[in-house]
Design a protein around this motif. Structure first.
Motif, mmCIF file in Angstrom:
data_model
loop_
_atom_site.group_PDB
_atom_site.id
_atom_site.type_symbol
_atom_site.label_atom_id
_atom_site.label_comp_id
_atom_site.label_asym_id
_atom_site.label_seq_id
_atom_site.Cartn_x
_atom_site.Cartn_y
_atom_site.Cartn_z
ATOM 1 N N PRO A 55 0.821 -1.207 0.000
ATOM 2 C CA PRO A 55 0.000 0.000 0.000
ATOM 3 C C PRO A 55 0.856 1.259 0.000
ATOM 4 O O PRO A 55 1.961 1.279 0.536
ATOM 5 C CB PRO A 55 -0.817 -0.108 1.293
ATOM 6 N N THR A 56 0.336 2.316 -0.615
ATOM 7 C CA THR A 56 1.027 3.591 -0.681
ATOM 8 C C THR A 56 1.013 4.233 0.705
ATOM 9 O O THR A 56 -0.030 4.295 1.351
ATOM 10 C CB THR A 56 0.318 4.531 -1.671
ATOM 11 N N PRO A 57 2.168 4.715 1.171
ATOM 12 C CA PRO A 57 2.176 5.379 2.478
ATOM 13 C C PRO A 57 1.247 6.598 2.467
ATOM 14 O O PRO A 57 1.138 7.307 1.465
ATOM 15 C CB PRO A 57 3.628 5.814 2.657
ATOM 16 N N ARG A 58 0.572 6.834 3.571
ATOM 17 C CA ARG A 58 -0.392 7.942 3.648
ATOM 18 C C ARG A 58 0.281 9.294 3.427
ATOM 19 O O ARG A 58 -0.342 10.234 2.948
ATOM 20 C CB ARG A 58 -1.108 7.943 4.999
ATOM 21 N N SER A 59 1.556 9.407 3.760
ATOM 22 C CA SER A 59 2.248 10.682 3.573
ATOM 23 C C SER A 59 2.493 10.990 2.100
ATOM 24 O O SER A 59 2.774 12.132 1.742
ATOM 25 C CB SER A 59 3.585 10.688 4.325
ATOM 26 N N VAL A 61 0.163 10.309 -0.343
ATOM 27 C CA VAL A 61 -1.126 10.487 -1.021
ATOM 28 C C VAL A 61 -1.534 11.945 -0.929
ATOM 29 O O VAL A 61 -1.573 12.529 0.154
ATOM 30 C CB VAL A 61 -2.206 9.571 -0.387
ATOM 31 N N LYS A 63 -4.097 14.891 -0.768
ATOM 32 C CA LYS A 63 -5.467 15.010 -0.270
ATOM 33 C C LYS A 63 -6.435 15.471 -1.359
ATOM 34 O O LYS A 63 -7.624 15.210 -1.293
ATOM 35 C CB LYS A 63 -5.503 15.959 0.912
#
Length: 66
Positions: A55-59, A61, A63
């Motif tokens: 999964p792509t790290p949230r940092s 992505v 917004k």
């Protein structure tokens, strides 16, 4: 895990030798063969195919895109 062949085209003899040695040192099956053009080589490496991507790290992505 499924294994698929990956082909490198148009390598010099030195590049093909280094590439095959690198993959064999890491435990993969690699073969080099002479291309249709006699001054170039092709290398074929059998690599494992991943079923799922990490999964792509949230940092990473944005917004704005969701």
């Amino acid at each position: 895990m499924k294994k698929i062949p990956f082909k490198y085209d148009g390598l010099t003899s030195e590049e093909a030798e280094l590439l095959v040695r690198h993959y064999k040192d890491n435990g993969y099956r690699a073969v080099s063969s002479l291309s249709s053009d006699p001054k170039y080589w092709d290398a074929v490496v059998t690599l494992p195919e991943q079923q799922y991507l990490k999964p792509t790290p949230r940092s990473m992505v944005n917004k704005m895109w969701g």
